[in-house]
Motif scaffolding. Structure first.
Motif, PDB file in Angstrom:
ATOM      1  N   GLU A 137       0.932  -1.109  -0.106  1.00 47.88           N
ATOM      2  CA  GLU A 137       0.089   0.080  -0.087  1.00 47.88           C
ATOM      3  C   GLU A 137       0.887   1.281   0.184  1.00 47.88           C
ATOM      4  N   ILE A 138       0.738   2.235  -0.878  1.00 43.72           N
ATOM      5  CA  ILE A 138       1.286   3.321  -1.063  1.00 43.72           C
ATOM      6  C   ILE A 138       0.438   4.686  -1.054  1.00 43.72           C
ATOM      7  N   ASP A 139       0.921   5.605  -0.115  1.00 40.91           N
ATOM      8  CA  ASP A 139       0.148   6.706  -0.098  1.00 40.91           C
ATOM      9  C   ASP A 139       0.781   7.786  -1.232  1.00 40.91           C
ATOM     10  N   PHE A 140       0.128   8.580  -1.997  1.00 44.03           N
ATOM     11  CA  PHE A 140       0.456   9.575  -2.837  1.00 44.03           C
ATOM     12  C   PHE A 140       0.156  10.941  -2.652  1.00 44.03           C
ATOM     13  N   LYS A 141       0.712  11.856  -2.870  1.00 44.74           N
ATOM     14  CA  LYS A 141       0.255  13.047  -3.020  1.00 44.74           C
ATOM     15  C   LYS A 141       0.479  13.849  -4.325  1.00 44.74           C
ATOM     16  N   ASP A 142      -0.589  13.955  -5.089  1.00 41.45           N
ATOM     17  CA  ASP A 142      -0.987  14.312  -6.430  1.00 41.45           C
ATOM     18  C   ASP A 142       0.018  15.557  -6.813  1.00 41.45           C
ATOM     19  N   LEU A 143       0.777  15.659  -7.740  1.00 41.45           N
ATOM     20  CA  LEU A 143       1.714  16.758  -8.205  1.00 41.45           C
ATOM     21  C   LEU A 143       1.605  17.413  -9.671  1.00 41.45           C
ATOM     22  N   GLY A 144       0.282  16.936 -10.262  1.00 40.43           N
ATOM     23  CA  GLY A 144      -0.239  17.583 -11.356  1.00 40.43           C
ATOM     24  C   GLY A 144       0.651  16.869 -12.512  1.00 40.43           C
ATOM     25  N   VAL A 145       0.257  16.921 -13.854  1.00 40.48           N
ATOM     26  CA  VAL A 145       0.735  16.319 -14.864  1.00 40.48           C
ATOM     27  C   VAL A 145       1.252  17.197 -16.117  1.00 40.48           C
ATOM     28  N   VAL A 146       2.053  16.678 -16.913  1.00 39.68           N
ATOM     29  CA  VAL A 146       2.239  17.084 -18.256  1.00 39.68           C
ATOM     30  C   VAL A 146       2.059  16.054 -19.187  1.00 39.68           C
ATOM     31  N   THR A 147       1.230  16.048 -20.186  1.00 40.75           N
ATOM     32  CA  THR A 147       1.110  15.010 -21.089  1.00 40.75           C
ATOM     33  C   THR A 147       1.210  15.639 -22.732  1.00 40.75           C
ATOM     34  N   ASN A 148       1.403  16.655 -22.602  1.00 39.24           N
ATOM     35  CA  ASN A 148       1.784  17.218 -24.156  1.00 39.24           C
ATOM     36  C   ASN A 148       3.254  17.782 -23.853  1.00 39.24           C
ATOM     37  N   ALA A 149       4.042  17.705 -24.854  1.00 34.64           N
ATOM     38  CA  ALA A 149       5.417  18.171 -24.942  1.00 34.64           C
ATOM     39  C   ALA A 149       5.391  19.565 -24.949  1.00 34.64           C
ATOM     40  N   GLU A 150       4.550  20.287 -25.934  1.00 35.01           N
ATOM     41  CA  GLU A 150       4.468  21.701 -26.178  1.00 35.01           C
ATOM     42  C   GLU A 150       4.121  22.379 -25.026  1.00 35.01           C
ATOM     43  N   HIS A 151       3.021  21.609 -24.335  1.00 36.69           N
ATOM     44  CA  HIS A 151       2.562  22.510 -23.134  1.00 36.69           C
ATOM     45  C   HIS A 151       3.860  22.240 -22.118  1.00 36.69           C
ATOM     46  N   GLY A 152       4.476  21.254 -22.142  1.00 43.77           N
ATOM     47  CA  GLY A 152       5.784  21.248 -21.191  1.00 43.77           C
ATOM     48  C   GLY A 152       6.619  22.229 -21.082  1.00 43.77           C
ATOM     49  N   LEU A 153       6.832  22.823 -22.360  1.00 45.04           N
ATOM     50  CA  LEU A 153       7.625  23.970 -22.418  1.00 45.04           C
ATOM     51  C   LEU A 153       7.256  25.367 -21.826  1.00 45.04           C
ATOM     52  N   THR A 154       6.010  25.489 -21.447  1.00 48.44           N
ATOM     53  CA  THR A 154       5.377  26.577 -21.170  1.00 48.44           C
ATOM     54  C   THR A 154       5.808  27.023 -19.712  1.00 48.44           C
ATOM     55  N   GLU A 155       5.481  28.350 -19.154  1.00 48.05           N
ATOM     56  CA  GLU A 155       5.848  28.832 -17.806  1.00 48.05           C
ATOM     57  C   GLU A 155       5.024  28.025 -16.868  1.00 48.05           C
ATOM     58  N   ASP A 156       3.891  27.849 -17.138  1.00 51.40           N
ATOM     59  CA  ASP A 156       2.845  27.287 -16.200  1.00 51.40           C
ATOM     60  C   ASP A 156       2.957  25.625 -16.017  1.00 51.40           C
ATOM     61  N   ALA A 157       3.428  25.144 -16.986  1.00 50.87           N
ATOM     62  CA  ALA A 157       3.723  23.609 -16.887  1.00 50.87           C
ATOM     63  C   ALA A 157       4.416  23.017 -15.384  1.00 50.87           C
ATOM     64  N   VAL A 158       3.915  21.996 -15.203  1.00 52.19           N
ATOM     65  CA  VAL A 158       4.616  21.321 -13.779  1.00 52.19           C
ATOM     66  C   VAL A 158       6.030  21.044 -14.341  1.00 52.19           C
ATOM     67  N   GLN A 159       6.782  21.080 -13.173  1.00 53.72           N
ATOM     68  CA  GLN A 159       8.174  20.703 -13.525  1.00 53.72           C
ATOM     69  C   GLN A 159       8.446  19.402 -12.933  1.00 53.72           C
TER      70      GLN A 159
END
Length: 791
Positions: A137-159
């Motif tokens: 059993e594992i407890d996780f805390k969500d950190l948000g996702v990046v699923t599009n490479a172009e979005h990943g380059l934007t300033e508001d993308a999760v690191q």
């Protein structure tokens, strides 16, 4: 099949002959041992606990219930593995533009993709290990996702990684000529965006590792389903903190690789650690869900290309932008640049264009890491460029074949605007030949008649140049500053038989046959007297392994050099025995004869007996063995793929009618084996063009983790094939050999895409993505009819 090559062997000429594969009987009789066939005394079995979420902080890992399960021997988490290794995988290249990326062997504080390993369960059976994994059993805390490479380059993308700012592993720019000026002055500029879908190599046999640590000898034996046993040993030695002399890596029978097994994965380090800690053998064999979600994905790139064209259809300049989806980590050791950078730097292809520029980014996302898959990078680059060329042909009302011929380079060696030196080829000739094979003009007539009946036939033709023989020079030319070492040994045994060892690894390509043909010819012995050994770091000489169409050139060249040494010694010893000058001797069919006096002869076995047991009769000949190294210059094969399809515009179904392919790989070792390689690559091209797609939803969940959802091509989808050869020997490699294992997958997807676009041209459809499943085809027709060209 049409073959412009010698079809049968006339001794002693084996190279170029259709020799049956000598390795096949063992497989046909079920005697070959794959990794999961191997059972060792007292062996344990492992299963990995994998992340069910795409990006989260690991708050707590509770293994108590799993530990209590009967049959569980050990459970290891990141702390255990870190304490028994020198550190995580760090992937980097010595280029200023590239950021190093760290990948933990087991996730400790954070997971970054669905399927990332968090813990390993070792138990008395795989069943128990899997049951125990389900109890963790594992407890996780969500950190948000990046699923599009172009979005990943934007300033508001999760690191994703603190030490990779902006999620960009690399930004690379290239400019040759005067690109901006040419575009400013060009009478026509055509542009296209293309998104190649995410796929995976998915070999029939998944990855797997068995590790057996012997504490008494402090020695570790590893069986791995790998394409690079020696290089894997070198990489693992550093991670495990062991000397290579205390490690042995064996690749048993390998059920396909296609590039995914030319990488090193965390499981390949974790299993040996478990074996060392337990002093017992431990096995892990990947299941299909793990193969699809947790090994390596490939080829997803969002690409843009501009082509400047004059009024007559001459290409003036290329300008591209390539954003690769790297997944959560840079694949070890090659980096995630293998797709976007190679897609960009092959942009020139067969076309005589002197003004070229491109930009490349490799962006981290919350997906399975991207790595090499047959025709790495090139598949995407050709999909973009050659689909745009067909668009240009339609816009300018020029036949697409004629447009390519108009812009084609000559057959002589040529240096591209990107700095690659092609070693000669049949660039225009191969286009004309494939058109003859399919009856191009008659197909155009048939197409016109069928359209009157409401049926839509399409023809796609895609020429290619394939970079091969990936050694130091080729890698460096293509932006990967690395040095390679590859060698071969040739030894004549006391009975005159020959053992050859190489550092490449055969996993279906027929190396045992084709490399034996090289050795037999070079020595002058019978093919049946030659045995080729690879796949074992203890018994074969060192080499970097098999990938990027390199084995025929690097191992073939090494064998030629080593066999030439041994042949010279055989002749010297025979000359002493026959009391003639060695230059007056020749070897054929394992017999040495005096030129002009065939009755005066010795067999190779007789000479070998003298070499081993002749005492002073050996003279200055000390040994009939040689080990030689070969790091070749750049070599480039070329060819053309033609696809013929029919599209049902009511259902969106694409029926593959026919494939034709022309391959020019220089001196052919075995045309039959070459044709097998081409045919397999064409089938994979159908999958990429029409079927395969590794899908993530917007929340980063992986939706294609079984073969119910991830679709392979079958015999129902793969059409008849007509395969032909042209031969332009390399002017720089040993024996004129070029590699060829990937060319079919360079050109086949875009040939299919262009055929579909050609079929749907009456509707104004533009193809700008793969795969083209029925729903995709219908959507593009509807979009075109709505007035936006199918985008």
């Amino acid at each position: 099949m049409s073959v412009d090559a010698k079809p049968t062997a006339t001794l002693p000429q084996y190279v170029g002959a259709r020799v049956l594969r000598v390795e096949d009987p063992e497989f046909l009789m079920g005697r070959a041992k794959y990794l999961d066939d191997i059972t060792l005394p007292d062996m344990l079995h492992a299963a990995f606990v994998r992340s069910p979420v795409p990006h989260a902080e690991i708050v707590n890992v509770d293994i108590e219930a799993a530990q209590a399960l009967d049959g569980v021997v050990a459970i290891y988490t990141a702390a255990d593995i870190e304490a028994n290794t020198t550190g995580p995988f760090v992937t980097a290249l010595p280029r200023d533009e590239i950021m190093p990326v760290t990948r933990p062997l087991l996730a400790s504080d954070r997971v970054r993709f669905v399927g990332e390993p968090i813990a390993v369960i070792v138990a008395t059976s795989r069943y128990i290990a899997e049951d125990a994994a389900a109890l963790v059993e594992i407890d996780f805390k969500d950190l948000g996702v990046v699923t599009n490479a172009e979005h990943g380059l934007t300033e508001d993308a999760v690191q994703l990684h603190d030490d990779v700012p902006g999620n960009n592993i690399a930004h690379i720019e290239f400019d040759s000529g005067d690109v901006d000026r040419v575009f400013d002055e060009a009478p026509h500029v055509f542009s296209k965006r293309f998104h190649i879908g995410r796929v995976t190599a998915a070999p029939l046999e998944g990855r797997g590792v068995i590790a057996n640590y012997n504490p008494g000898a402090d020695h570790l034996t590893i069986w791995s389903s790998t394409q690079m046993p020696h290089f894997a040993r070198t990489l693992l030695a550093g991670t495990l903190g062991m000397a290579e002399k205390k490690m042995r890596v064996i690749a048993p029978a390998v059920g396909g690789g296609f590039g995914v097994k030319s990488c090193l994965f965390p499981e390949e380090a974790v299993i040996p650690v478990a074996s060392r800690l337990l002093s017992r053998p431990v096995k892990w064999a990947e299941d299909r869900q793990e193969a699809l979600s947790s090994s390596a994905h490939a080829k997803e790139i969002i690409m843009d290309l501009d082509i400047a064209v004059d009024d007559e259809g001459t290409f003036l300049a290329f300008r591209g932008n390539y954003v690769g989806d790297a997944g959560a980590y840079a694949i070890f050791p090659w980096t995630s640049l293998v797709d976007p950078l190679l897609a960009a730097d092959v942009v020139a292809g067969i076309y005589d264009v002197r003004h070229v520029s491109y930009k490349v980014d490799s962006v981290l996302t919350n997906k399975c890491p991207a790595g090499p898959y047959r025709a790495t990078g090139q598949t995407g680059g050709y999909l973009l460029r050659d689909s745009l060329i067909d668009d240009i042909a339609r816009a300018m009302d020029i036949d697409p074949v004629e447009l390519r011929l108009k812009n084609c380079i000559g057959n002589e060696p040529y240096v591209t605007a990107t700095g690659f030196r092609y070693d000669g080829g049949s660039y225009a000739e191969s286009i004309r030949k494939v058109c003859d094979m399919i009856g191009y003009d008659k197909l155009r007539e048939e197409q016109a008649e069928l359209r009157k009946e409401g049926r839509y036939l399409g023809i796609g033709v895609a020429p290619y140049v394939e970079p091969t023989a990936w050694g130091s020079k080729s890698a460096q030319k293509h932006g990967f500053p690395a040095e390679f070492y590859d060698s071969a040994s040739v030894t004549v045994e006391p009975d005159g038989s020959v053992n050859v060892t190489v550092g490449t690894q055969s996993h279906g390509q027929g190396h045992v046959t084709s490399l034996a043909q090289v050795a037999a010819d070079q020595l002058g012995v019978r093919l049946e007297d030659v045995k080729v050994l690879d796949s074992d770091s203890d018994t074969a000489v060192y080499g970097a392994g098999t990938f990027m169409s390199r084995t025929a050139v690097v191992s073939g060249g090494s064998i030629m050099r080593a066999a030439a040494d041994v042949r010279e010694r055989i002749l010297a010893l025979a000359g002493q025995e026959l009391e003639v000058n060695p230059s007056d001797l020749e070897i054929s069919n394992s017999t040495i004869t005096v030129k002009g006096s065939p009755g005066k002869s010795m067999t190779v076995a007789e000479v070998s007996a003298v070499a081993y047991f002749g005492g002073e009769r050996r003279g200055e000949v000390e040994t009939l063995t040689s080990t030689r190294y070969y790091d070749p210059p750049e070599t480039y094969s070329n060819g053309v793929i033609a696809a013929v399809v029919e599209v049902d515009v009511e259902t969106g179904h694409v029926k593959m009618r026919h494939f034709a392919a022309v391959e020019d790989c220089g001196t052919m070792l075995n045309p039959m084996i070459i044709e097998g390689q081409v045919a397999g690559a064409l089938a994979q091209g159908v999958g990429i063009a029409l079927l395969e797609n590794a899908v993530y939803d917007e929340q980063g969940q992986f939706n294609t983790a079984s073969l119910m959802d991830y679709l392979y091509p079958s015999s129902n989808e793969v059409p008849t094939m007509d395969l032909a050869h042209l031969v332009t020997p390399s002017d720089v490699s040993e024996g004129g050999i070029k590699g060829m294992g990937e060319g079919g997958l360079v050109g086949s997807p875009v040939a299919v895409v262009n055929a579909v676009a050609d079929a749907l041209s009456p509707f104004g459809v533009t193809i700008n993505s793969t795969p083209l499943r029925p729903a995709d085809v219908l959507a593009k027709i509807e979009a075109a009819q709505a007035g936006n060209g199918g985008r």
